[in-house]
Write a protein that holds these residues in place. Structure first.
Motif, PDB file in Angstrom:
ATOM      1  N   GLU A   4      46.380  38.115  30.310  1.00  0.00           N
ATOM      2  CA  GLU A   4      45.230  38.201  31.099  1.00  0.00           C
ATOM      3  C   GLU A   4      45.581  37.722  32.408  1.00  0.00           C
ATOM      4  N   ILE A   5      45.168  38.570  33.489  1.00  0.00           N
ATOM      5  CA  ILE A   5      45.346  38.280  34.918  1.00  0.00           C
ATOM      6  C   ILE A   5      44.274  37.670  35.610  1.00  0.00           C
ATOM      7  N   ALA A   6      43.162  37.900  35.326  1.00  0.00           N
ATOM      8  CA  ALA A   6      41.826  37.459  35.728  1.00  0.00           C
ATOM      9  C   ALA A   6      40.719  37.521  34.929  1.00  0.00           C
ATOM     10  N   ASN A   7      39.760  36.717  35.124  1.00  0.00           N
ATOM     11  CA  ASN A   7      38.430  36.602  34.181  1.00  0.00           C
ATOM     12  C   ASN A   7      37.306  36.413  34.863  1.00  0.00           C
ATOM     13  N   ASN A   8      36.192  37.110  34.759  1.00  0.00           N
ATOM     14  CA  ASN A   8      35.110  36.815  35.465  1.00  0.00           C
ATOM     15  C   ASN A   8      34.027  36.184  34.682  1.00  0.00           C
ATOM     16  N   ARG A   9      33.978  34.929  34.743  1.00  0.00           N
ATOM     17  CA  ARG A   9      32.912  34.191  33.542  1.00  0.00           C
ATOM     18  C   ARG A   9      31.550  34.363  34.273  1.00  0.00           C
ATOM     19  N   LYS A  10      31.390  34.793  35.592  1.00  0.00           N
ATOM     20  CA  LYS A  10      29.820  34.691  36.008  1.00  0.00           C
ATOM     21  C   LYS A  10      29.405  35.901  35.606  1.00  0.00           C
ATOM     22  N   ALA A  11      30.071  37.007  35.483  1.00  0.00           N
ATOM     23  CA  ALA A  11      29.315  38.180  34.785  1.00  0.00           C
ATOM     24  C   ALA A  11      28.420  37.996  33.425  1.00  0.00           C
ATOM     25  N   ARG A  12      29.091  37.410  32.688  1.00  0.00           N
ATOM     26  CA  ARG A  12      28.357  37.325  31.311  1.00  0.00           C
ATOM     27  C   ARG A  12      27.400  36.238  31.437  1.00  0.00           C
ATOM     28  N   ARG A  13      27.251  35.212  32.496  1.00  0.00           N
ATOM     29  CA  ARG A  13      26.358  34.178  32.655  1.00  0.00           C
ATOM     30  C   ARG A  13      25.069  35.273  33.562  1.00  0.00           C
ATOM     31  N   ASP A  14      25.375  35.972  34.283  1.00  0.00           N
ATOM     32  CA  ASP A  14      24.370  36.507  34.998  1.00  0.00           C
ATOM     33  C   ASP A  14      23.797  37.970  34.603  1.00  0.00           C
ATOM     34  N   TYR A  15      24.303  38.537  33.580  1.00  0.00           N
ATOM     35  CA  TYR A  15      24.200  39.988  33.024  1.00  0.00           C
ATOM     36  C   TYR A  15      24.098  39.970  31.346  1.00  0.00           C
ATOM     37  N   HIS A  16      23.216  40.707  30.797  1.00  0.00           N
ATOM     38  CA  HIS A  16      23.245  41.119  29.745  1.00  0.00           C
ATOM     39  C   HIS A  16      24.452  42.455  29.589  1.00  0.00           C
ATOM     40  N   ILE A  17      25.404  42.106  28.870  1.00  0.00           N
ATOM     41  CA  ILE A  17      26.456  43.170  28.696  1.00  0.00           C
ATOM     42  C   ILE A  17      26.317  43.987  27.553  1.00  0.00           C
ATOM     43  N   GLY A  18      26.251  45.356  27.905  1.00  0.00           N
ATOM     44  CA  GLY A  18      25.902  46.259  26.687  1.00  0.00           C
ATOM     45  C   GLY A  18      27.366  46.741  26.435  1.00  0.00           C
ATOM     46  N   ASP A  19      27.633  48.229  26.649  1.00  0.00           N
ATOM     47  CA  ASP A  19      28.859  48.739  26.318  1.00  0.00           C
ATOM     48  C   ASP A  19      30.028  48.395  27.283  1.00  0.00           C
ATOM     49  N   ASN A  41      41.516  38.160  42.337  1.00  0.00           N
ATOM     50  CA  ASN A  41      40.376  37.531  42.155  1.00  0.00           C
ATOM     51  C   ASN A  41      39.195  38.489  41.984  1.00  0.00           C
ATOM     52  N   ILE A  42      38.460  38.569  40.718  1.00  0.00           N
ATOM     53  CA  ILE A  42      37.419  39.636  40.512  1.00  0.00           C
ATOM     54  C   ILE A  42      36.157  38.713  40.409  1.00  0.00           C
ATOM     55  N   SER A  43      35.852  37.846  40.771  1.00  0.00           N
ATOM     56  CA  SER A  43      34.645  37.128  40.591  1.00  0.00           C
ATOM     57  C   SER A  43      33.396  37.787  41.242  1.00  0.00           C
ATOM     58  N   ASP A  44      33.622  38.546  42.118  1.00  0.00           N
ATOM     59  CA  ASP A  44      32.616  39.365  42.891  1.00  0.00           C
ATOM     60  C   ASP A  44      32.881  41.046  42.782  1.00  0.00           C
ATOM     61  N   ALA A  45      33.779  41.330  41.704  1.00  0.00           N
ATOM     62  CA  ALA A  45      34.126  42.778  41.752  1.00  0.00           C
ATOM     63  C   ALA A  45      33.004  43.495  40.784  1.00  0.00           C
ATOM     64  N   PHE A  46      32.751  44.782  41.231  1.00  0.00           N
ATOM     65  CA  PHE A  46      32.035  45.467  40.500  1.00  0.00           C
ATOM     66  C   PHE A  46      32.372  46.941  40.784  1.00  0.00           C
ATOM     67  N   LEU A 105      34.554  42.672  34.198  1.00  0.00           N
ATOM     68  CA  LEU A 105      34.665  41.577  33.185  1.00  0.00           C
ATOM     69  C   LEU A 105      35.990  40.652  33.335  1.00  0.00           C
ATOM     70  N   ARG A 106      37.060  41.541  33.181  1.00  0.00           N
ATOM     71  CA  ARG A 106      38.354  40.896  33.146  1.00  0.00           C
ATOM     72  C   ARG A 106      39.387  41.913  33.532  1.00  0.00           C
ATOM     73  N   MET A 107      40.551  41.421  34.213  1.00  0.00           N
ATOM     74  CA  MET A 107      41.452  42.105  34.413  1.00  0.00           C
ATOM     75  C   MET A 107      43.047  41.672  33.899  1.00  0.00           C
ATOM     76  N   TYR A 108      43.685  42.484  33.004  1.00  0.00           N
ATOM     77  CA  TYR A 108      44.673  42.325  32.445  1.00  0.00           C
ATOM     78  C   TYR A 108      46.055  43.136  32.402  1.00  0.00           C
ATOM     79  N   TRP A 109      47.051  42.954  31.611  1.00  0.00           N
ATOM     80  CA  TRP A 109      48.086  43.841  31.458  1.00  0.00           C
ATOM     81  C   TRP A 109      48.009  44.121  30.145  1.00  0.00           C
ATOM     82  N   LYS A 110      48.445  45.698  30.091  1.00  0.00           N
ATOM     83  CA  LYS A 110      48.266  46.458  28.569  1.00  0.00           C
ATOM     84  C   LYS A 110      49.831  47.250  28.869  1.00  0.00           C
ATOM     85  N   GLY A 111      50.784  46.280  28.189  1.00  0.00           N
ATOM     86  CA  GLY A 111      52.018  47.111  28.363  1.00  0.00           C
ATOM     87  C   GLY A 111      52.644  46.731  29.946  1.00  0.00           C
TER      88      GLY A 111
END
Length: 152
Positions: A4-19, A41-46, A105-111
């Motif tokens: 995991e590179i970055a995580n946006n905890r504010k997104a789950r606090r401020d939004y009901h996340i569906g898909d 940093n992805i705290s304000d990313a959309f 929601l988050r940025m991460y490495w996959k391979g």
């Protein structure tokens, strides 16, 4: 190196996340080096769907220190997300509903690739946020009581 590179905890606090959707991120060379150094940093990313493509806005990847001025990148430029055409059309339909947004929601490495998880979100009201806090407190108190009972 952690996945995991970055995580946006504010997104789950401020939004009901569906898909949620996993998307590749189109980066330049100096951006990849900065991400490897942990300067993202992805705290304000959309995300936003525009002309059949999905772009990520507000993602801040700091410039790489040792790169020359010619090779340097802008820290907050819009970056293209790599999704299938069916996923893009589905996202476009979901964004036509009023009040919907695509927070990162988050940025991460996959391979060896950088991936971004975006979710379809509906904004929470202040009372929804208070209800979530109350629910967490009640759960924590119940766990304490169970732990106290098990110790005796």
């Amino acid at each position: 190196m952690s996945d995991e590179i970055a995580n946006n905890r504010k997104a789950r606090r401020d939004y009901h996340i569906g898909d949620t959707y996993e998307a590749g991120l189109e980066l330049k060379g100096t951006e990849v080096k900065s991400v490897r150094a942990g300067k993202a940093n992805i705290s304000d990313a959309f995300a936003r769907v525009e002309k059949g493509q999905v772009f990520l806005y507000g993602c801040n990847i700091q410039p790489w220190e040792t790169a020359g001025a010619f090779f340097q990148h802008e820290s907050k430029r819009p970056r293209r997300l790599l999704l299938n055409k069916k996923e893009i059309l589905k996202l476009d339909n979901e964004m036509s509903v009023k009040g919907s947004t695509l927070p990162c929601l988050r940025m991460y490495w996959k391979g060896r690739r950088v991936k971004v998880e975006i979710g379809v979100g509906k904004g929470k009201t202040h009372s929804d946020q208070r209800h979530d806090i109350k629910k967490r407190v009640e759960l924590r108190e119940a766990q304490r009581e169970v732990a106290r009972f098990n110790r005796q």
